[in-house]
Design a protein around this motif. Structure first.
Motif, short mmCIF file in Angstrom:
data_model
loop_
_atom_site.label_atom_id
_atom_site.label_comp_id
_atom_site.label_asym_id
_atom_site.label_seq_id
_atom_site.Cartn_x
_atom_site.Cartn_y
_atom_site.Cartn_z
N GLU A 302 -3.55 -4.15 7.19
CA GLU A 302 -4.47 -5.22 7.57
C GLU A 302 -5.48 -4.81 8.64
OE1 GLU A 302 -1.61 -8.25 8.56
OE2 GLU A 302 -1.72 -9.10 6.52
N ASP A 303 -5.30 -3.66 9.27
CA ASP A 303 -6.20 -3.25 10.36
C ASP A 303 -7.32 -2.34 9.91
OD1 ASP A 303 -4.74 -4.68 12.28
OD2 ASP A 303 -3.32 -3.03 12.50
N TYR A 332 -7.68 -4.70 1.79
CA TYR A 332 -6.66 -4.13 2.67
C TYR A 332 -5.44 -3.62 1.92
CZ TYR A 332 -9.58 -6.33 6.18
OH TYR A 332 -10.65 -6.69 6.95
#
Length: 358
Positions: A302-303, A332
């Motif tokens: 998710e980053d 993602y």
């Protein structure tokens, strides 16, 4: 149309560790290499292949436990899928329900539209660390329609396996249509094939290119207990759709039944062990790794978007498969094929460097 697929090109093979292509990490067996050498020495490429592929068809039928007249020899799974769609059209099907995400689903939508299908999509549901099929949604989509349903099992890219009892329920709900099941990765699992259902409206797609790691030697099959369907599909199939070298190599390889059983059995055990190791190591990095029965895993990060992660890992000498190209998955997601613990350790080090800089 721009086609996307995992895997590296031939000239890149010594430059990167390839986690993008869902091939057997054991590589082609020595017996297959020997078969290639034998067929080249026999100059098989100088002759036309058997237009009916009698010997190859007999051996494939034995491998998959069906009779010769229940199988069409195809140029890998991709041709088997296209052939299944062309044939169901001949039987009056004009609606297709695609269970997504799945292999090349965006390209598939373009293809089916070009063929004249009305195409509907049913998205698998993300529930924690796995994806599940919404069976009732699928059944409701095909109510009162003469339709075909297409899914991959195990699913690519999620690694989910749909049990036979669920497949049977879906097939019974579309009695006037067909359930098309792509089993390209089933040989990597201990799960049962949909051929066990013995239903006339179930079409099963098979391929040898994944389990034997030979995407350049393309041999597959379309299977159905509906012999009229197989007869029509075989008429539609292009003459000489398998080249003479692939025909020769796989005819030699498949004649060794005991070796084939041993190799597939060994592969299943290796994949199970290496997949468990890989999932553990990736989860230790804080990544979301979805449960899988196949030779690949789906990962959520998710980053960092998959496009950026892909580019950064390539600079580290590692190739992964972006999964944002699949319908229903965000930017993602990435898919990683199962490789040896040594390769996974290198992947983890590279991922650690990338994630530390975010």
């Amino acid at each position: 149309m721009w086609r996307r697929h995992g895997g590296i090109r031939r000239h890149e093979r010594f430059k990167v560790i390839d986690f993008s292509s869902n091939l057997n990490p054991l590589g082609p067996p020595n017996e297959l290499i020997d078969a290639i050498k034998s067929c080249v020495s026999e100059e098989a490429y100088r002759f036309y292949p058997d237009p009916n592929y009698y010997e190859l068809r007999k051996l494939l039928s034995r491998l998959y436990g069906v009779s010769n007249d229940e199988l069409v020899v195809t140029n890998g799974a991709s041709e088997a899928l296209t052939l299944s769609l062309l044939t169901v059209m001949r039987f009056g099907i004009n609606t297709l329900v695609v269970i997504s995400p799945t292999f090349s689903d965006k390209e598939l939508m373009i293809t089916t539209k070009a063929l004249g299908f009305k195409t509907l999509t049913s998205l698998m549901k993300d529930v924690g660390n796995k994806f599940i099929l919404d069976c009732e949604e699928v059944v409701n989509l095909v109510k009162s329609k003469k339709a075909a349903i297409l899914l991959s099992n195990p699913n690519n890219p999620t690694g989910t396996y749909v049990p036979l009892k669920v497949l049977k329920y879906i097939a019974e709900s579309v009695r006037e249509g067909y359930l098309i099941i792509d089993e390209a990765y089933l040989e990597f699992t201990n799960k049962s094939s949909a051929t066990c259902l013995g239903m006339d409206n179930v079409l099963v797609v098979k391929t040898l290119t994944k389990i034997f790691a030979t995407p350049g030697l393309r041999v597959g099959a379309l299977i159905s207990y509906n012999k009229e369907f197989i007869e029509v599909a075989d008429y539609i199939r292009p003459t000489w759709n398998i080249d003479s070298l692939s025909e020769c190599v796989y005819s030699k390889l498949l004649s060794g039944e005991s070796f084939i059983n041993y190799f597939i059995s060994r592969t299943k055990q290796v994949i199970s062990d290496w997949r468990s190791y890989m999932i553990t190591k990736l989860r230790e990095l804080g990544l979301v790794v979805y449960n899988s029965v196949a030779n690949f895993v789906l990962v959520k990060h998710e980053d960092i978007p998959s496009s950026e992660l892909h580019s950064r890992l390539l600079r580290e000498g590692i190739a992964i498969r972006r999964a944002d190209t699949f319908i229903g998955l965000s930017k993602y997601f990435s898919r990683l094929c199962v490789r040896s613990p040594d390769d996974v350790n290198k992947l983890v080090v590279a991922l650690g460097r990338v994630l530390k800089c975010l």
